[in-house]
Design a protein around this motif. Structure first.
Motif, PDB file in Angstrom:
ATOM      1  N   THR A 237       0.838  -1.207   0.000  1.00 43.39           N
ATOM      2  CA  THR A 237       0.000   0.000   0.000  1.00 43.39           C
ATOM      3  C   THR A 237       0.868   1.250   0.000  1.00 43.39           C
ATOM      4  O   THR A 237       0.573   2.209  -0.703  1.00 43.39           O
ATOM      5  CB  THR A 237      -0.887   0.049   1.257  1.00 43.39           C
ATOM      6  OG1 THR A 237      -0.959  -1.240   1.808  1.00 43.39           O
ATOM      7  CG2 THR A 237      -2.231   0.561   0.944  1.00 43.39           C
ATOM      8  N   LEU A 238       1.948   1.214   0.811  1.00 40.26           N
ATOM      9  CA  LEU A 238       2.818   2.384   0.915  1.00 40.26           C
ATOM     10  C   LEU A 238       3.469   2.702  -0.430  1.00 40.26           C
ATOM     11  O   LEU A 238       3.678   3.866  -0.769  1.00 40.26           O
ATOM     12  CB  LEU A 238       3.904   2.145   1.960  1.00 40.26           C
ATOM     13  CG  LEU A 238       3.434   2.101   3.408  1.00 40.26           C
ATOM     14  CD1 LEU A 238       4.604   1.789   4.321  1.00 40.26           C
ATOM     15  CD2 LEU A 238       2.821   3.425   3.779  1.00 40.26           C
ATOM     16  N   ALA A 239       3.808   1.658  -1.197  1.00 36.41           N
ATOM     17  CA  ALA A 239       4.544   1.864  -2.446  1.00 36.41           C
ATOM     18  C   ALA A 239       3.775   2.776  -3.394  1.00 36.41           C
ATOM     19  O   ALA A 239       4.325   3.741  -3.939  1.00 36.41           O
ATOM     20  CB  ALA A 239       4.830   0.522  -3.108  1.00 36.41           C
ATOM     21  N   SER A 284      -5.519  -2.456  -5.025  1.00 36.07           N
ATOM     22  CA  SER A 284      -6.133  -3.699  -4.552  1.00 36.07           C
ATOM     23  C   SER A 284      -5.510  -4.899  -5.244  1.00 36.07           C
ATOM     24  O   SER A 284      -5.299  -5.939  -4.620  1.00 36.07           O
ATOM     25  CB  SER A 284      -7.636  -3.688  -4.803  1.00 36.07           C
ATOM     26  OG  SER A 284      -8.145  -2.411  -4.725  1.00 36.07           O
ATOM     27  N   ALA A 285      -5.223  -4.771  -6.551  1.00 32.00           N
ATOM     28  CA  ALA A 285      -4.651  -5.900  -7.290  1.00 32.00           C
ATOM     29  C   ALA A 285      -3.267  -6.243  -6.738  1.00 32.00           C
ATOM     30  O   ALA A 285      -2.926  -7.420  -6.567  1.00 32.00           O
ATOM     31  CB  ALA A 285      -4.566  -5.580  -8.777  1.00 32.00           C
ATOM     32  N   PHE A 286      -2.484  -5.197  -6.453  1.00 36.35           N
ATOM     33  CA  PHE A 286      -1.136  -5.398  -5.919  1.00 36.35           C
ATOM     34  C   PHE A 286      -1.209  -6.115  -4.577  1.00 36.35           C
ATOM     35  O   PHE A 286      -0.536  -7.131  -4.331  1.00 36.35           O
ATOM     36  CB  PHE A 286      -0.455  -4.034  -5.782  1.00 36.35           C
ATOM     37  CG  PHE A 286       1.025  -4.091  -5.537  1.00 36.35           C
ATOM     38  CD1 PHE A 286       1.747  -5.250  -5.759  1.00 36.35           C
ATOM     39  CD2 PHE A 286       1.703  -2.973  -5.079  1.00 36.35           C
ATOM     40  CE1 PHE A 286       3.112  -5.289  -5.529  1.00 36.35           C
ATOM     41  CE2 PHE A 286       3.060  -3.007  -4.844  1.00 36.35           C
ATOM     42  CZ  PHE A 286       3.761  -4.172  -5.065  1.00 36.35           C
ATOM     43  N   VAL A 290       0.079  -9.943  -3.505  1.00 44.20           N
ATOM     44  CA  VAL A 290       0.958 -10.279  -2.379  1.00 44.20           C
ATOM     45  C   VAL A 290       0.255 -11.263  -1.445  1.00 44.20           C
ATOM     46  O   VAL A 290       0.858 -12.243  -0.978  1.00 44.20           O
ATOM     47  CB  VAL A 290       1.382  -9.004  -1.616  1.00 44.20           C
ATOM     48  CG1 VAL A 290       2.229  -9.362  -0.408  1.00 44.20           C
ATOM     49  CG2 VAL A 290       2.159  -8.078  -2.529  1.00 44.20           C
ATOM     50  N   ALA A 291      -1.047 -11.025  -1.196  1.00 40.65           N
ATOM     51  CA  ALA A 291      -1.796 -11.917  -0.312  1.00 40.65           C
ATOM     52  C   ALA A 291      -1.877 -13.317  -0.916  1.00 40.65           C
ATOM     53  O   ALA A 291      -1.800 -14.321  -0.207  1.00 40.65           O
ATOM     54  CB  ALA A 291      -3.197 -11.355  -0.071  1.00 40.65           C
ATOM     55  N   PHE A 292      -2.020 -13.395  -2.263  1.00 36.50           N
ATOM     56  CA  PHE A 292      -2.079 -14.691  -2.944  1.00 36.50           C
ATOM     57  C   PHE A 292      -0.744 -15.420  -2.793  1.00 36.50           C
ATOM     58  O   PHE A 292      -0.713 -16.621  -2.474  1.00 36.50           O
ATOM     59  CB  PHE A 292      -2.401 -14.470  -4.426  1.00 36.50           C
ATOM     60  CG  PHE A 292      -2.466 -15.743  -5.213  1.00 36.50           C
ATOM     61  CD1 PHE A 292      -3.570 -16.587  -5.099  1.00 36.50           C
ATOM     62  CD2 PHE A 292      -1.441 -16.096  -6.067  1.00 36.50           C
ATOM     63  CE1 PHE A 292      -3.633 -17.759  -5.815  1.00 36.50           C
ATOM     64  CE2 PHE A 292      -1.506 -17.277  -6.792  1.00 36.50           C
ATOM     65  CZ  PHE A 292      -2.599 -18.105  -6.659  1.00 36.50           C
ATOM     66  N   ALA A 293       0.353 -14.686  -2.993  1.00 36.83           N
ATOM     67  CA  ALA A 293       1.684 -15.290  -2.828  1.00 36.83           C
ATOM     68  C   ALA A 293       1.850 -15.791  -1.402  1.00 36.83           C
ATOM     69  O   ALA A 293       2.387 -16.886  -1.170  1.00 36.83           O
ATOM     70  CB  ALA A 293       2.767 -14.271  -3.167  1.00 36.83           C
ATOM     71  N   GLU A 294       1.334 -15.010  -0.425  1.00 33.67           N
ATOM     72  CA  GLU A 294       1.420 -15.424   0.970  1.00 33.67           C
ATOM     73  C   GLU A 294       0.701 -16.759   1.185  1.00 33.67           C
ATOM     74  O   GLU A 294       1.217 -17.657   1.837  1.00 33.67           O
ATOM     75  CB  GLU A 294       0.796 -14.351   1.860  1.00 33.67           C
ATOM     76  CG  GLU A 294       0.842 -14.704   3.323  1.00 33.67           C
ATOM     77  CD  GLU A 294       0.102 -13.698   4.199  1.00 33.67           C
ATOM     78  OE1 GLU A 294      -0.786 -13.015   3.668  1.00 33.67           O
ATOM     79  OE2 GLU A 294       0.420 -13.619   5.391  1.00 33.67           O
ATOM     80  N   LYS A 295      -0.496 -16.872   0.583  1.00 25.90           N
ATOM     81  CA  LYS A 295      -1.272 -18.103   0.721  1.00 25.90           C
ATOM     82  C   LYS A 295      -0.499 -19.291   0.176  1.00 25.90           C
ATOM     83  O   LYS A 295      -0.510 -20.380   0.739  1.00 25.90           O
ATOM     84  CB  LYS A 295      -2.583 -17.944  -0.038  1.00 25.90           C
ATOM     85  CG  LYS A 295      -3.781 -18.146   0.849  1.00 25.90           C
ATOM     86  CD  LYS A 295      -5.052 -18.201   0.034  1.00 25.90           C
ATOM     87  CE  LYS A 295      -6.209 -18.658   0.897  1.00 25.90           C
ATOM     88  NZ  LYS A 295      -6.848 -17.645   1.683  1.00 25.90           N
TER      89      LYS A 295
ATOM     90  N   SER B 148     -10.669  -0.805   1.388  1.00 29.08           N
ATOM     91  CA  SER B 148     -10.275   0.594   1.208  1.00 29.08           C
ATOM     92  C   SER B 148      -8.878   0.847   1.767  1.00 29.08           C
ATOM     93  O   SER B 148      -8.243   1.830   1.420  1.00 29.08           O
ATOM     94  CB  SER B 148     -11.270   1.507   1.899  1.00 29.08           C
ATOM     95  OG  SER B 148     -11.081   1.449   3.282  1.00 29.08           O
ATOM     96  N   GLN B 149      -8.377  -0.054   2.642  1.00 26.61           N
ATOM     97  CA  GLN B 149      -7.032   0.153   3.166  1.00 26.61           C
ATOM     98  C   GLN B 149      -5.967  -0.151   2.134  1.00 26.61           C
ATOM     99  O   GLN B 149      -4.819   0.237   2.303  1.00 26.61           O
ATOM    100  CB  GLN B 149      -6.826  -0.718   4.397  1.00 26.61           C
ATOM    101  CG  GLN B 149      -7.739  -0.299   5.525  1.00 26.61           C
ATOM    102  CD  GLN B 149      -7.190  -0.729   6.852  1.00 26.61           C
ATOM    103  OE1 GLN B 149      -6.977  -1.906   7.088  1.00 26.61           O
ATOM    104  NE2 GLN B 149      -6.957   0.228   7.720  1.00 26.61           N
ATOM    105  N   THR B 150      -6.348  -0.889   1.084  1.00 21.27           N
ATOM    106  CA  THR B 150      -5.364  -1.213   0.046  1.00 21.27           C
ATOM    107  C   THR B 150      -5.317  -0.120  -1.017  1.00 21.27           C
ATOM    108  O   THR B 150      -4.531  -0.190  -1.941  1.00 21.27           O
ATOM    109  CB  THR B 150      -5.701  -2.542  -0.632  1.00 21.27           C
ATOM    110  OG1 THR B 150      -6.916  -2.374  -1.370  1.00 21.27           O
ATOM    111  CG2 THR B 150      -5.895  -3.633   0.380  1.00 21.27           C
TER     112      THR B 150
END
Lengths: 306, 306
Positions: A237-239, A284-286, A290-295, B148-150
């Protein structure tokens, strides 16, 4: 169950009263309220039903809420003739979005692919390497953790004007801002993650006569993954924020932040909203990626099971 | 505790040393240009020839001029003592009502931050209470609050400022709105987790007392949520400050820490940028520390301190 129905009935009565009052004041307002209350009741009915327990049902309730918001937005703008410079209707934004795909794509490549993604990879890579480097020195870790935590809470975005001054207006300065922004959250999380193994597990590696590197790659890095991904998700998100805000301080004549600030100046709010849509989708896609890679990587962790 | 302090201090000392070392190559070009103007013979002799040569090479060729890198008016990288002196001059020596006082600008930013933080936190807690007690609200709003946080919300900041300007709102309120928006979602998500943190057995106990929903809320859920609330308040206040600073950028505001950053980057006043940056960092750190202090105090009073 009866208490629930009672409360639903009370809500319905309240809504009916509000509708009546609105009808006396302004018929248009009553129409908007009617649509809102109707969608509300549908959602209440649906969320109590059996289908709501399934995944699809949950998605439906959330989607219905989103669609209701869009519909109310559109109705309000149309009925009250809200000028474009204050709030464009969703349909106007969609038209603008479809009409300027080429510009939006170029901005997306400039800001997201060149600025945010490059900076993200470099910053996260540097943070992980740094975490492994200080891993062997408990003294450095004790010093680095509080400093890193402190830095992660600071308004690092403020370094943007300095970095733009050093690296020029191109995407390099945006990538540099992103590197600084993502570095500390990932560093702190990785350092903590490298401590996540238990004594017994480390002792087991010791009885295998595993070298430092073997136990790092076979035990401690995998065990650090849930922590590391926590940092990587925050950083994703920060990026995008860093890359967009850095463009407010100077950029070539393309990029999402540039387009937003220029379009705001020209009062083309539909274009601003189109860029924000792109930013929301990309963000959201980004995060989702990352969340998918985590899974896939931390499938063994309790939080990912069942 | 003392060992930690020593570790932290040595990490900070190392950072300062690295900073001083970096100052020399970063400002070498400017130092040599000044020496050339003063009539010294330098290798290579003209600024144009030196432009494409790295700072380190220049240092190797002209080691005698390194001293000139620490005391420039507009260095590419100011040295730590220059920033400290600027900080001292603009906070202690200047009258706090002066436009050149950092305390004055800090107060402008702080007031927007605090107002926005109060609004965002209040609204966030209210929404969280609604979400916990209403299933339909939970299923409709919660997915959007998380999604919305993403999204890079800060990208909307310039538009909010300009739109509110066009309907006649200026100064404090638009910045506070951005701050409120940024602190809102962390508080919602943290508070929902906190209000849901009581275990089934505790809720069952309240049930056997035949406690009403209000009683369960005031006696069990709210106290149990306090640790979660304070954690998200810390995230929220840091986000609020960033929001207020970024909110000062797009309109070319004349007051506030963000305006100091922007003005500094327009006029190449690097020392001013760094001083504003450190001012913002000190402000952020004090705000987070203040909440941490209130947290420790509250939790100890409630008997929840760890």
């Amino acid at each position: 169950m009866s208490g629930l129905r009672e409360r639903a009935g009370a809500l319905g009565a309240l809504q009916a009263v509000a509708l009546l009052i609105a009808l006396f004041l302004d018929a248009n307002l009553a129409l908007i309220l009617f649509v809102w209350f109707a969608a509300w009741q549908i959602n209440i009915q649906f969320s109590e039903s059996r289908t709501a327990r399934a995944m699809a049902g949950r998605l439906f309730v959330a989607a219905l809420f989103g669609l209701t918001l869009l519909l109310l937005w559109e109705m309000t703008v149309r009925i009250y003739d809200v000028p474009l410079v204050i709030l464009p209707a969703p349909s106007e934004i969609a038209t603008r979005f479809a009409g300027s795909l080429a510009i939006l794509w170029k901005d997306f490549v400039q800001t997201f692919v060149k600025g945010a993604l490059t900076g993200y990879v470099m910053g996260c890579g540097a943070a992980v390497l740094m975490a492994i480097a200080v891993d062997r020195s408990p003294f450095l870790q004790r010093g680095l953790l509080p400093v890193g935590n402190f830095m992660a809470a600071l308004p690092i975005i403020g370094t943007a004007p300095i970095l733009v001054m050093w690296f020029g207006f191109g995407w390099q300065s945006k990538a540099a801002v992103v590197v600084v922004m993502v570095f500390f959250p990932v560093l702190v999380n990785t350092v903590q993650g490298l401590h996540a193994t238990e004594r017994m597990q480390r002792d087991l590696m010791h009885t295998y006569a595993a070298s430092y590197w073997q136990s790092l790659f076979k035990l401690r890095l995998p065990a650090a993954m849930p922590f590391m991904f926590n940092g990587l998700k925050i950083a994703s998100t920060l990026a995008l924020i860093g890359a967009i805000v850095a463009e407010f301080f100077g950029s070539p004549t393309l990029g999402m932040g540039f387009r937003i600030s220029v379009s705001v100046g020209q009062l083309q709010l539909d274009m601003v909203w189109a860029e924000i849509t792109v930013a929301a989708l990309a963000g959201s896609a980004f995060y989702g990626a990352v969340a998918f890679a985590e899974k896939k990587v931390t499938f063994w962790h309790p939080s990912q099971r069942g | 505790m003392l060992r930690n302090l020593a570790a932290v201090l040595s990490v900070i000392a190392a950072l300062v040393v690295v900073w001083y070392l970096a100052v020399v190559p970063m400002n070498m070009h400017e130092a040599l240009t000044q020496a050339e103007r003063a009539g010294e013979v330098i290798d290579p002799p003209t600024a144009r020839e030196r432009r494409d040569i790295g700072g380190l090479t220049l240092l190797r060729n002209n080691p005698g001029y390194a001293g000139g890198t620490f005391s420039q008016d507009r260095p590419r990288l100011p040295s730590p003592h220059q920033v400290l002196i600027e900080l001292y001059e603009t906070t202690i020596e200047k009258n706090i009502t002066s436009k050149r006082s950092l305390v004055y600008h800090g107060w402008i930013t702080l007031s927007a931050t605090l107002l926005g933080f109060a609004i965002g936190t209040g609204a966030g807690i209210l929404l969280a209470v609604g979400i916990v007690h209403n299933k339909a609200m939970d299923m409709s709003v919660m997915p959007w609050a998380i999604a919305s946080q993403t999204i890079p919300i800060l990208a909307i900041a310039p538009m909010i400022i300009v739109v509110l300007n066009s309907i006649g709102m200026q100064g404090l309120i638009p910045k506070a709105m951005i701050s409120a928006y940024l602190s809102f979602f962390p508080v919602v998500v943290g508070m929902v987790a906190g209000l849901r943190s009581p275990q089934i057995s505790q809720l069952d106990l309240m049930h056997t007392y035949s406690a009403s929903r209000a009683q369960v809320f005031w006696r069990l859920r709210l106290p149990a949520s306090m640790p979660y609330l304070f954690t998200s308040l810390k995230v929220g206040i840091a986000a609020s400050l960033i929001g207020a600073i970024v909110g000062e950028l797009p309109t070319g505001a004349v007051e506030g820490l963000g305006a100091r950053l922007l003005a500094g980057s327009y006029y190449g006043q690097t020392i001013q940028i760094w001083a504003a940056l450190f001012g913002a960092a000190i402000l952020a750190a004090s705000l987070v520390a203040l909440i941490g202090w209130v947290q420790a105090l509250t939790l100890r009073k409630m008997g929840m301190a760890r």
